[in-house]
Design a protein around this motif. Structure first.
Motif, PDB file in Angstrom:
ATOM      1  N   TYR A 255       0.863  -1.211  -0.059  1.00  0.00           N
ATOM      2  CA  TYR A 255       0.149  -0.028  -0.067  1.00  0.00           C
ATOM      3  C   TYR A 255       0.856   1.123  -0.143  1.00  0.00           C
ATOM      4  O   TYR A 255       1.607   1.444   1.041  1.00  0.00           O
ATOM      5  CB  TYR A 255      -0.797  -0.095   1.194  1.00  0.00           C
ATOM      6  N   VAL A 256       0.863   2.064  -1.089  1.00  0.00           N
ATOM      7  CA  VAL A 256       1.972   2.847  -1.355  1.00  0.00           C
ATOM      8  C   VAL A 256       1.427   4.227  -1.575  1.00  0.00           C
ATOM      9  O   VAL A 256       0.451   4.588  -2.370  1.00  0.00           O
ATOM     10  CB  VAL A 256       2.801   2.660  -2.805  1.00  0.00           C
ATOM     11  N   SER A 257       1.859   5.227  -0.759  1.00  0.00           N
ATOM     12  CA  SER A 257       1.632   6.687  -0.890  1.00  0.00           C
ATOM     13  C   SER A 257       1.791   7.217  -2.170  1.00  0.00           C
ATOM     14  O   SER A 257       2.953   6.641  -3.204  1.00  0.00           O
ATOM     15  CB  SER A 257       2.230   7.522   0.169  1.00  0.00           C
ATOM     16  N   THR A 258       1.254   8.232  -2.825  1.00  0.00           N
ATOM     17  CA  THR A 258       1.431   8.770  -3.980  1.00  0.00           C
ATOM     18  C   THR A 258       2.672   9.591  -4.082  1.00  0.00           C
ATOM     19  O   THR A 258       3.272   9.831  -5.116  1.00  0.00           O
ATOM     20  CB  THR A 258       0.211   9.539  -4.586  1.00  0.00           C
ATOM     21  N   THR A 259       3.209   9.866  -3.045  1.00  0.00           N
ATOM     22  CA  THR A 259       4.516  10.586  -2.689  1.00  0.00           C
ATOM     23  C   THR A 259       5.696   9.752  -2.952  1.00  0.00           C
ATOM     24  O   THR A 259       6.768  10.165  -2.995  1.00  0.00           O
ATOM     25  CB  THR A 259       4.529  11.420  -1.653  1.00  0.00           C
ATOM     26  N   GLN A 260       5.526   8.403  -2.893  1.00  0.00           N
ATOM     27  CA  GLN A 260       6.765   7.411  -2.874  1.00  0.00           C
ATOM     28  C   GLN A 260       7.059   7.156  -4.373  1.00  0.00           C
ATOM     29  O   GLN A 260       6.175   7.252  -5.254  1.00  0.00           O
ATOM     30  CB  GLN A 260       6.376   6.129  -2.332  1.00  0.00           C
ATOM     31  N   LYS A 261       8.183   6.898  -4.832  1.00  0.00           N
ATOM     32  CA  LYS A 261       8.864   6.566  -6.104  1.00  0.00           C
ATOM     33  C   LYS A 261       8.127   5.415  -6.383  1.00  0.00           C
ATOM     34  O   LYS A 261       7.942   5.198  -7.753  1.00  0.00           O
ATOM     35  CB  LYS A 261      10.363   6.526  -6.182  1.00  0.00           C
ATOM     36  N   LEU A 262       8.006   4.379  -5.590  1.00  0.00           N
ATOM     37  CA  LEU A 262       7.407   3.127  -5.785  1.00  0.00           C
ATOM     38  C   LEU A 262       6.058   3.044  -6.455  1.00  0.00           C
ATOM     39  O   LEU A 262       5.526   2.400  -7.119  1.00  0.00           O
ATOM     40  CB  LEU A 262       7.431   2.237  -4.730  1.00  0.00           C
ATOM     41  N   PHE A 263       5.439   4.447  -6.403  1.00  0.00           N
ATOM     42  CA  PHE A 263       3.990   4.532  -6.947  1.00  0.00           C
ATOM     43  C   PHE A 263       3.998   4.530  -8.149  1.00  0.00           C
ATOM     44  O   PHE A 263       2.880   3.906  -8.947  1.00  0.00           O
ATOM     45  CB  PHE A 263       3.262   5.904  -6.420  1.00  0.00           C
ATOM     46  N   ASP A 264       5.017   4.901  -8.941  1.00  0.00           N
ATOM     47  CA  ASP A 264       5.123   4.726 -10.458  1.00  0.00           C
ATOM     48  C   ASP A 264       5.339   3.260 -10.897  1.00  0.00           C
ATOM     49  O   ASP A 264       5.350   3.106 -12.314  1.00  0.00           O
ATOM     50  CB  ASP A 264       6.178   5.568 -10.792  1.00  0.00           C
ATOM     51  N   LYS A 265       5.717   2.421 -10.067  1.00  0.00           N
ATOM     52  CA  LYS A 265       6.099   1.137 -10.445  1.00  0.00           C
ATOM     53  C   LYS A 265       4.967   0.352 -10.661  1.00  0.00           C
ATOM     54  O   LYS A 265       4.014   0.273  -9.813  1.00  0.00           O
ATOM     55  CB  LYS A 265       7.185   0.418  -9.536  1.00  0.00           C
ATOM     56  N   ARG A 266       4.685  -0.834 -11.764  1.00  0.00           N
ATOM     57  CA  ARG A 266       3.543  -1.563 -11.688  1.00  0.00           C
ATOM     58  C   ARG A 266       3.581  -2.577 -10.746  1.00  0.00           C
ATOM     59  O   ARG A 266       2.611  -3.279 -10.141  1.00  0.00           O
ATOM     60  CB  ARG A 266       3.518  -1.916 -13.039  1.00  0.00           C
ATOM     61  N   PHE A 267       4.921  -3.426 -10.804  1.00  0.00           N
ATOM     62  CA  PHE A 267       5.010  -4.506  -9.963  1.00  0.00           C
ATOM     63  C   PHE A 267       6.456  -4.142  -9.105  1.00  0.00           C
ATOM     64  O   PHE A 267       7.161  -3.725  -9.519  1.00  0.00           O
ATOM     65  CB  PHE A 267       5.192  -5.789 -10.719  1.00  0.00           C
ATOM     66  N   LEU A 268       6.241  -4.912  -7.909  1.00  0.00           N
ATOM     67  CA  LEU A 268       7.453  -4.636  -6.939  1.00  0.00           C
ATOM     68  C   LEU A 268       8.294  -5.897  -6.625  1.00  0.00           C
ATOM     69  O   LEU A 268       7.808  -6.952  -6.904  1.00  0.00           O
ATOM     70  CB  LEU A 268       6.827  -4.107  -5.706  1.00  0.00           C
ATOM     71  N   LEU A 269       9.353  -5.888  -6.026  1.00  0.00           N
ATOM     72  CA  LEU A 269      10.162  -6.804  -5.601  1.00  0.00           C
ATOM     73  C   LEU A 269      10.512  -6.543  -4.167  1.00  0.00           C
ATOM     74  O   LEU A 269      10.411  -5.236  -3.472  1.00  0.00           O
ATOM     75  CB  LEU A 269      11.779  -6.849  -6.137  1.00  0.00           C
ATOM     76  N   PRO A 270      10.963  -7.697  -3.366  1.00  0.00           N
ATOM     77  CA  PRO A 270      11.178  -7.564  -1.922  1.00  0.00           C
ATOM     78  C   PRO A 270      12.138  -6.465  -1.713  1.00  0.00           C
ATOM     79  O   PRO A 270      12.102  -5.773  -0.736  1.00  0.00           O
ATOM     80  CB  PRO A 270      11.619  -8.908  -1.584  1.00  0.00           C
TER      81      PRO A 270
END
Length: 310
Positions: free
Chosen positions: A167-182
């Protein structure tokens, strides 16, 4: 020694007061006191110290532990008779971990109680540690919790895998990624549950965040619930991990903040846990089937997963 006497000493050990224990057992205080004393005389040991509150001796604690088991086994006789008569009834006491209870219970409890009105279902929010303790003491019949646990005396009946979702805030860089890694997870931007929750341990194990914390945080907060974690991300930024069932009843705006992990999907294994000696197997199987009938169908689909250790 009688079952009545065992019932009295268990009540006294629980309530720590003769008058309260007598009221709980629906007898007079002199009657309860006399039966407790008779049992102590028969066994030749002191079970209780008559203080305020009443305390249980070391030997008494061993006796109480065994008394709980005996009373549980005695109650099971009635359950066995009902099963022979094909009657679905009796009492079922269930402990559910707090990170699962608010999201799973509303899905099946009403269906279960309406379909099986002769079953008295009692449910308690308990941490994993408390569920295991209460199972061993005979205070509850089963636990719905994350597994595997690794206790030889417990039977783990698998229910489903519940995926972890970021659950990622819109202020985080990860918000722009579609899928994540650990490895995308950073302790310095994460909100965690407080100590005592198995979900906290699983998040730490999954992200290996104990190894990547690099800077000192000027503010730390350990939340007591998943809802608090979500609110902190909403208002303060950062990231948290949510179990899948917590993601279904959220707003469209919040759903836009969910990010899934690349396969194999990280999951927590959820099981119905009982003592291996537990006798109400028919009732447990009915409960299991009711749960599986009322969870999202996609959670039952087989896919490649990574079960995260507790």
């Amino acid at each position: 020694m009688t079952l009545i006497q065992l019932e009295y000493i268990v009540a006294l050990d629980t309530l720590k007061h003769f008058a309260k224990a007598a009221a709980h057992c629906h007898v007079t205080q002199p009657s309860l006191s006399m039966q407790v004393q008779k049992l102590e005389e028969e066994l030749g040991v002191q079970i209780f110290v008559r203080t305020t509150p009443v305390t249980t001796t070391d030997t008494g604690q061993l006796i109480i532990q065994q008394a709980r088991k005996v009373l549980t086994e005695a109650a099971n006789i009635h359950e066995l008779i009902e099963q022979e008569k094909s009657i679905v009834g009796g009492n079922l006491k269930i402990g559910v971990i707090p990170t699962l209870a608010p999201y799973l219970l509303p899905r099946f409890v009403q269906s279960f109680t309406q379909t099986y009105p002769k079953v008295k279902l009692s449910i308690y929010d308990l941490t994993t540690e408390n569920i295991v303790r209460q199972l061993k003491n005979g205070n509850i019949d089963a636990g719905i919790m994350a597994t595997p646990l690794g206790y030889a005396e417990l039977k783990e009946d698998f229910l489903f895998n519940e995926e972890f979702v970021a659950y990622v805030s819109t202020t985080q860089k990860l918000f722009d990624k579609r899928f994540l890694l650990p490895t995308d997870m950073d302790i310095n931007n994460m909100w965690l549950l407080e100590e005592g929750h198995c979900l906290r341990n699983q998040v730490i194990n999954f992200c290996a965040i104990q190894k990547i914390a690099s800077t000192e945080k000027h503010f730390e907060y350990s939340a007591g619930s998943i809802e608090t974690l979500k609110r902190f991300v909403d208002t303060n930024g950062g990231i948290t991990l949510l179990p899948e069932l917590a993601t279904y009843d959220i707003s469209d705006t919040q759903k836009n903040m969910l990010r899934y992990f690349k396969s194999p999907a990280p999951v927590r294994e959820i099981s119905l846990v009982t003592l291996k000696t537990f006798n109400k197997r028919r009732l447990i199987n009915i409960l299991k089937n009711t749960i599986l009938e009322n969870i999202p169908e996609q959670m039952l689909q087989k896919k490649k997963v990574d079960v995260i250790a507790i």
